[in-house]
Motif scaffolding. Structure first.
Motif, short mmCIF file in Angstrom:
data_model
loop_
_atom_site.label_atom_id
_atom_site.label_comp_id
_atom_site.label_asym_id
_atom_site.label_seq_id
_atom_site.Cartn_x
_atom_site.Cartn_y
_atom_site.Cartn_z
N GLN A 85 12.44 -23.47 20.91
CA GLN A 85 13.30 -22.56 21.66
C GLN A 85 13.65 -21.29 20.88
O GLN A 85 13.50 -20.18 21.42
CB GLN A 85 14.56 -23.28 22.10
N PRO A 86 14.14 -21.37 19.62
CA PRO A 86 14.43 -20.12 18.90
C PRO A 86 13.19 -19.30 18.64
O PRO A 86 13.25 -18.06 18.57
CB PRO A 86 15.08 -20.60 17.60
N VAL A 87 12.03 -19.96 18.51
CA VAL A 87 10.78 -19.22 18.32
C VAL A 87 10.46 -18.43 19.58
O VAL A 87 10.06 -17.25 19.51
CB VAL A 87 9.62 -20.18 17.98
N LEU A 88 10.62 -19.06 20.74
CA LEU A 88 10.38 -18.38 22.01
C LEU A 88 11.28 -17.15 22.14
O LEU A 88 10.83 -16.06 22.51
CB LEU A 88 10.63 -19.34 23.18
N GLN A 89 12.57 -17.32 21.80
CA GLN A 89 13.52 -16.20 21.90
C GLN A 89 13.12 -15.08 20.93
O GLN A 89 13.16 -13.90 21.28
CB GLN A 89 14.92 -16.71 21.54
N ALA A 90 12.74 -15.46 19.71
CA ALA A 90 12.36 -14.46 18.71
C ALA A 90 11.10 -13.71 19.12
O ALA A 90 11.01 -12.49 18.94
CB ALA A 90 12.17 -15.14 17.35
N LEU A 91 10.14 -14.43 19.68
CA LEU A 91 8.90 -13.78 20.13
C LEU A 91 9.17 -12.80 21.27
O LEU A 91 8.53 -11.75 21.37
CB LEU A 91 7.88 -14.83 20.56
N ARG A 92 10.12 -13.14 22.13
CA ARG A 92 10.49 -12.21 23.21
C ARG A 92 11.07 -10.92 22.65
O ARG A 92 10.77 -9.82 23.13
CB ARG A 92 11.50 -12.89 24.15
N LEU A 93 11.91 -11.06 21.60
CA LEU A 93 12.48 -9.88 20.96
C LEU A 93 11.40 -9.06 20.27
O LEU A 93 11.40 -7.82 20.33
CB LEU A 93 13.55 -10.30 19.95
N LEU A 94 10.47 -9.73 19.61
CA LEU A 94 9.38 -9.03 18.93
C LEU A 94 8.49 -8.29 19.93
O LEU A 94 8.01 -7.19 19.66
CB LEU A 94 8.55 -10.02 18.12
N LYS A 95 8.30 -8.90 21.09
CA LYS A 95 7.51 -8.25 22.14
C LYS A 95 8.24 -7.02 22.65
O LYS A 95 7.65 -5.94 22.83
CB LYS A 95 7.25 -9.23 23.28
N LYS A 96 9.55 -7.15 22.87
CA LYS A 96 10.35 -6.02 23.35
C LYS A 96 10.31 -4.86 22.35
O LYS A 96 10.26 -3.69 22.73
CB LYS A 96 11.79 -6.45 23.60
N GLY A 129 -4.42 -16.61 27.55
CA GLY A 129 -4.26 -17.98 27.08
C GLY A 129 -2.90 -18.19 26.45
O GLY A 129 -1.91 -17.60 26.86
N ARG A 130 -2.84 -19.00 25.44
CA ARG A 130 -1.56 -19.36 24.83
C ARG A 130 -1.17 -18.36 23.75
O ARG A 130 -2.00 -17.79 23.07
CB ARG A 130 -1.65 -20.76 24.21
N GLY A 131 0.14 -18.18 23.60
CA GLY A 131 0.67 -17.38 22.50
C GLY A 131 0.63 -15.88 22.75
O GLY A 131 0.40 -15.40 23.86
N VAL A 132 0.86 -15.15 21.66
CA VAL A 132 0.84 -13.69 21.69
C VAL A 132 0.00 -13.20 20.51
O VAL A 132 -0.35 -13.98 19.62
CB VAL A 132 2.27 -13.11 21.58
N LEU A 133 -0.31 -11.91 20.51
CA LEU A 133 -1.07 -11.31 19.42
C LEU A 133 -0.20 -10.33 18.65
O LEU A 133 0.62 -9.62 19.23
CB LEU A 133 -2.30 -10.56 19.97
N VAL A 134 -0.38 -10.28 17.34
CA VAL A 134 0.30 -9.28 16.54
C VAL A 134 -0.25 -7.91 16.93
O VAL A 134 -1.46 -7.69 16.98
CB VAL A 134 0.07 -9.51 15.03
N ALA A 135 0.65 -6.99 17.27
CA ALA A 135 0.24 -5.66 17.73
C ALA A 135 -0.42 -4.87 16.61
O ALA A 135 -0.07 -5.03 15.43
CB ALA A 135 1.45 -4.91 18.27
N PRO A 136 -1.37 -4.00 16.94
CA PRO A 136 -1.98 -3.15 15.91
C PRO A 136 -1.03 -2.04 15.48
O PRO A 136 -0.07 -1.72 16.20
CB PRO A 136 -3.20 -2.57 16.64
N LEU A 137 -1.27 -1.51 14.29
CA LEU A 137 -0.54 -0.32 13.86
C LEU A 137 -1.23 0.89 14.46
O LEU A 137 -2.44 1.08 14.26
CB LEU A 137 -0.56 -0.21 12.33
N GLU A 138 -0.50 1.71 15.18
CA GLU A 138 -1.09 2.88 15.83
C GLU A 138 -0.66 4.14 15.09
O GLU A 138 0.53 4.43 14.94
CB GLU A 138 -0.65 2.94 17.29
N ALA A 139 -1.65 4.89 14.63
CA ALA A 139 -1.40 6.05 13.77
C ALA A 139 -0.51 7.09 14.44
O ALA A 139 0.43 7.61 13.83
CB ALA A 139 -2.73 6.68 13.35
N GLU A 140 -0.77 7.41 15.70
CA GLU A 140 -0.01 8.46 16.37
C GLU A 140 1.44 8.05 16.59
O GLU A 140 2.36 8.85 16.39
CB GLU A 140 -0.67 8.81 17.71
#
Length: 235
Positions: free
Chosen positions: A51-62, A71-82
């Motif tokens: 449960q706290p992982v789910l909440q934390a992932l929602r914040l990280l997504k926001k 599928g399952r899970g999320v992906l770490v976002a890329p670093l975008e230069a601009e």
């Protein structure tokens, strides 16, 4: 009749701890851009419930640190230069203002902050390097006497920590970074507001350029990780 409040099932501080642990891992490169994250895996690695992982992932997504994945899970976002270039522009203006205000007061930054930074730069723990860097700049924000500077900068520093994690992989830049910090501190202590502001702007500009070069190098050689995990790095 008193208002009915919904009970809180997960302690906010636990969610924050998971959020910070994941953000630290993303910043240091332990969780690399494009890596898949699942609730089950993170819960097991951090020894917490899902449960706290789910909440934390929602914040990280926001906040833009992770993205939806098929599928399952999320992906770490890329670093975008601009996007990061724009963040550095804002930081440059805030840092210059803070340095100028601190110089008007001839504030003396604690030498231990610089010693801590140089010591971290000689090590291999990227997260410790980032923490030392942030502490130095936060000291200048506090010295400015204007709390709005730190409040305005704080949301951007979450992304800046990640950018710094990429840049600090280049060892020659680690000591140079603290040479620049020391010069800024000396200008502030001397009361030279114009020099302190200029050095701060140049420092941020060089950091932005270093990140752009790092991202370009990665684009040219995509199989080389931007922020590889090193022995001794923390998650």
């Amino acid at each position: 009749m008193p208002a009915q409040l919904v009970s809180i099932e997960v302690a906010p501080d636990l969610v924050d701890q998971v959020y910070r642990a994941l953000l630290g891992a993303i910043s240091s490169g332990t969780l690399a851009p494009g890596e898949r994250i699942t609730q089950e895996d993170i819960a097991q690695r951090l020894s917490v419930s899902r449960q706290p992982v789910l909440q934390a992932l929602r914040l990280l997504k926001k906040d833009g640190f992770v993205l939806d994945a098929p599928g399952r899970g999320v992906l770490v976002a890329p670093l975008e230069a601009e996007a990061m270039r724009k963040v550095y522009q804002v930081r440059g203006a805030l840092d210059a203002l803070a340095a100028r205000l601190a110089a008007w007061q001839r504030f003396r930054i604690d030498p231990k902050l610089i010693e801590r930074g140089r010591r971290a730069a000689r090590g291999r723990n990227v997260e410790a390097m980032i923490d030392a860097d942030v502490a130095f700049h936060q000291a200048i924000y506090a010295a400015s006497g204007n709390p709005l500077i730190a409040q305005s900068a704080d949301p951007h520093w979450r992304h800046l920590r990640r950018a710094m994690g990429a840049v600090l992989q280049a060892e020659p830049q680690r000591e140079t970074l603290w040479d620049e910090h020391e010069a800024i501190a000396e200008a502030i202590a001397a009361g030279n507001a114009d020099r302190a502001a200029r050095l701060s702007e140049e420092h941020v500009s060089r950091a932005s350029e270093a990140l752009s070069e790092r991202l370009l190098a990665h684009a040219a050689s995509p199989h080389t990780a931007i922020t590889p995990k090193q022995k001794g790095d923390k998650a």
